[in-house]
Scaffold this motif. Structure first.
Motif, short mmCIF file in Angstrom:
data_model
loop_
_atom_site.label_atom_id
_atom_site.label_comp_id
_atom_site.label_asym_id
_atom_site.label_seq_id
_atom_site.Cartn_x
_atom_site.Cartn_y
_atom_site.Cartn_z
N ALA A 94 0.87 -1.14 0.05
CA ALA A 94 0.01 0.11 0.05
C ALA A 94 1.01 1.20 -0.12
CB ALA A 94 -0.81 0.13 1.20
N GLU A 95 1.77 1.15 0.78
CA GLU A 95 2.86 2.38 0.98
C GLU A 95 3.53 2.65 -0.42
OE1 GLU A 95 6.56 4.13 3.91
OE2 GLU A 95 5.67 2.14 3.99
N GLU A 96 4.00 1.51 -1.10
CA GLU A 96 4.61 1.80 -2.36
C GLU A 96 3.78 2.34 -3.38
OE1 GLU A 96 6.06 -2.15 -2.94
OE2 GLU A 96 7.55 -1.99 -1.32
N ASN A 97 2.23 2.03 -3.19
CA ASN A 97 1.63 2.32 -4.29
C ASN A 97 0.49 3.29 -4.23
OD1 ASN A 97 2.18 0.15 -6.55
ND2 ASN A 97 2.14 -1.09 -4.60
N ASP A 98 0.68 4.16 -3.06
CA ASP A 98 -0.22 5.25 -2.51
C ASP A 98 -1.66 4.79 -2.40
OD1 ASP A 98 -0.51 8.00 -1.97
OD2 ASP A 98 -1.24 8.57 -3.97
N HIS A 99 -1.68 3.39 -1.97
CA HIS A 99 -3.00 2.90 -1.70
C HIS A 99 -3.23 3.24 0.25
CE1 HIS A 99 -2.34 -0.25 -4.91
NE2 HIS A 99 -2.68 1.24 -5.51
N GLU A 100 -4.39 3.13 0.63
CA GLU A 100 -4.69 3.06 2.02
C GLU A 100 -5.16 2.03 2.51
OE1 GLU A 100 -4.79 8.05 2.51
OE2 GLU A 100 -6.69 6.91 2.79
N LEU A 101 -4.90 1.53 3.66
CA LEU A 101 -5.45 0.25 4.27
C LEU A 101 -6.32 0.63 5.52
CD1 LEU A 101 -2.62 -2.29 4.53
CD2 LEU A 101 -4.15 -2.05 2.40
N ILE A 102 -7.40 -0.06 5.59
CA ILE A 102 -8.26 0.03 6.70
C ILE A 102 -8.27 -1.39 7.25
CG2 ILE A 102 -10.33 0.31 7.93
CD1 ILE A 102 -11.25 2.12 5.32
N MET A 103 -7.56 -1.67 8.59
CA MET A 103 -7.16 -2.84 9.05
C MET A 103 -8.32 -3.08 10.20
SD MET A 103 -3.21 -3.17 8.50
CE MET A 103 -3.17 -1.39 8.97
N TYR A 104 -8.92 -4.15 10.58
CA TYR A 104 -9.93 -4.18 11.64
C TYR A 104 -9.50 -5.19 12.73
CZ TYR A 104 -12.82 -2.68 7.60
OH TYR A 104 -12.94 -1.68 6.64
N THR A 105 -9.35 -4.58 14.11
CA THR A 105 -9.36 -5.53 15.24
C THR A 105 -10.64 -5.59 15.79
OG1 THR A 105 -8.96 -3.78 16.90
CG2 THR A 105 -6.90 -4.48 15.71
N ASN A 106 -10.76 -6.27 16.92
CA ASN A 106 -11.93 -6.68 17.51
C ASN A 106 -12.46 -5.43 18.21
OD1 ASN A 106 -10.47 -6.66 19.84
ND2 ASN A 106 -11.12 -8.59 20.59
N SER A 107 -12.04 -4.45 18.31
CA SER A 107 -12.52 -3.06 18.85
C SER A 107 -12.07 -1.81 18.30
CB SER A 107 -11.74 -3.08 20.45
OG SER A 107 -10.31 -2.94 20.47
N LYS A 108 -11.12 -1.90 17.09
CA LYS A 108 -10.75 -0.73 16.59
C LYS A 108 -10.64 -0.67 15.07
CE LYS A 108 -9.56 1.33 20.50
NZ LYS A 108 -10.22 2.62 20.78
N ASN A 109 -10.63 0.51 14.17
CA ASN A 109 -10.55 0.29 12.68
C ASN A 109 -9.25 0.98 12.66
OD1 ASN A 109 -13.31 -0.28 12.54
ND2 ASN A 109 -13.87 1.62 13.01
N VAL A 110 -7.99 0.43 12.07
CA VAL A 110 -6.64 0.83 12.26
C VAL A 110 -6.44 1.35 10.76
CG1 VAL A 110 -4.36 0.24 12.65
CG2 VAL A 110 -6.29 -0.69 13.97
N TYR A 111 -5.95 2.39 10.55
CA TYR A 111 -5.69 3.22 9.27
C TYR A 111 -4.14 3.46 9.01
CZ TYR A 111 -10.75 4.13 9.43
OH TYR A 111 -12.02 3.98 9.53
N THR A 112 -3.65 3.12 7.71
CA THR A 112 -2.41 3.53 7.13
C THR A 112 -2.60 5.00 7.02
OG1 THR A 112 -2.88 2.60 5.08
CG2 THR A 112 -1.86 1.11 6.59
#
Length: 262
Positions: A94-112
């Motif tokens: 994602a970092e190399e290609n100017d994308h963004e990630l939304i990653m999910y834990t059981n309590s948070k939405n974690v963003y690059t």
């Protein structure tokens, strides 16, 4: 054989484009519950963001994160975090290609990153509230991932990693640039089978409704499967039945065709 359990996707299956729920859908769920049928919401969404939908429908059983986490009647059933090496590969790509990630834990939405217009629109559309920026301490707890800002040929960058494929988010405005990461071994089908084993139900006793490619494993696994009329065109191959669209009482009409509604 009498049906004993029903699995329902949320977006495009239960929820209308304006995030409301048709009265016919509420009535259908009410009637099957009165018949003693277990009802699960089965979604790619993080469970900490959909409890209000469960409360509205009086449902306490959930499959979330595209099959990585499940709750039955308010009690945790299983949790299958993604491999940390895979997550790091996604972050680097994602970092190399100017994308963004939304990653999910059981309590948070974690963003690059939360700066792009597409990510901001995604957050607003799905009413994501528990948002934090990525830190390495989260990497072992990621249950699901959505990749934002992909171009036409960018899916292949992620599918180089074995054991996964990307599924477009089947909502107007997101299909071309937002994709969920689906694992071959941990997906909605895996979760449904785990629930059936836990409750000692056969797949022939199970029903499922969905509209996106992330629903295909679930639809393949159950005895009676329905693709919504508004489903991704590629999903119809995996469903036993086609029902009407989410805007046209799709769940109600499907369940009625099985003789489960008055």
């Amino acid at each position: 054989m009498k049906q004993k359990i029903l699995f329902l996707d949320i977006d495009g299956t239960i929820l209308l484009p304006d995030d409301s729920i048709q009265d016919s859908t509420k009535e259908a769920i009410k009637q099957v519950k009165e018949k003693g049928i277990e009802v699960f919401l089965a979604t790619g969404r993080p469970l900490h963001e959909i409890m209000d939908i469960g409360e509205e429908l009086r449902i306490q059983s959930f499959i979330g994160y595209n099959g990585a986490y499940a709750i039955h009647q308010g009690q945790d059933v299983f949790s299958e975090p993604m491999d940390s090496k895979m997550i790091q590969f996604f972050i680097d790509t994602a970092e190399e290609n100017d994308h963004e990630l939304i990653m999910y834990t059981n309590s948070k939405n974690v963003y690059t990153g939360m700066d792009s217009a597409n990510t901001k629109t995604f957050i607003e559309h799905f009413h994501l509230k528990h948002n934090v920026h990525y830190e390495s301490m989260y990497i072992a707890d990621i249950l699901g991932v959505t990749v934002i800002n992909l171009g036409v040929n960018d899916v292949d960058l992620y599918e180089q990693y074995s054991g996964i494929h990307l599924s477009p988010v089947n909502i107007d405005g997101f299909r071309d640039h937002a994709f969920d990461v689906i694992q071959e071994k941990v997906n909605k089908g895996f979760a449904v089978q785990t629930i059936l084993d836990l409750l000692k139900f056969n797949k022939e006793e199970a029903i499922a409704f969905g509209d996106g490619i992330n629903d295909k494993e679930m639809l393949q696994l159950v005895g009676e499967s329905f693709a919504m009329g508004n489903a991704h065109p590629d999903l119809f191959t995996y469903a036993k039945h086609k029902t009407t669209a989410v805007t046209d009482s799709g769940i109600y009409n499907g369940l009625k065709s099985l003789g489960l509604l008055e």
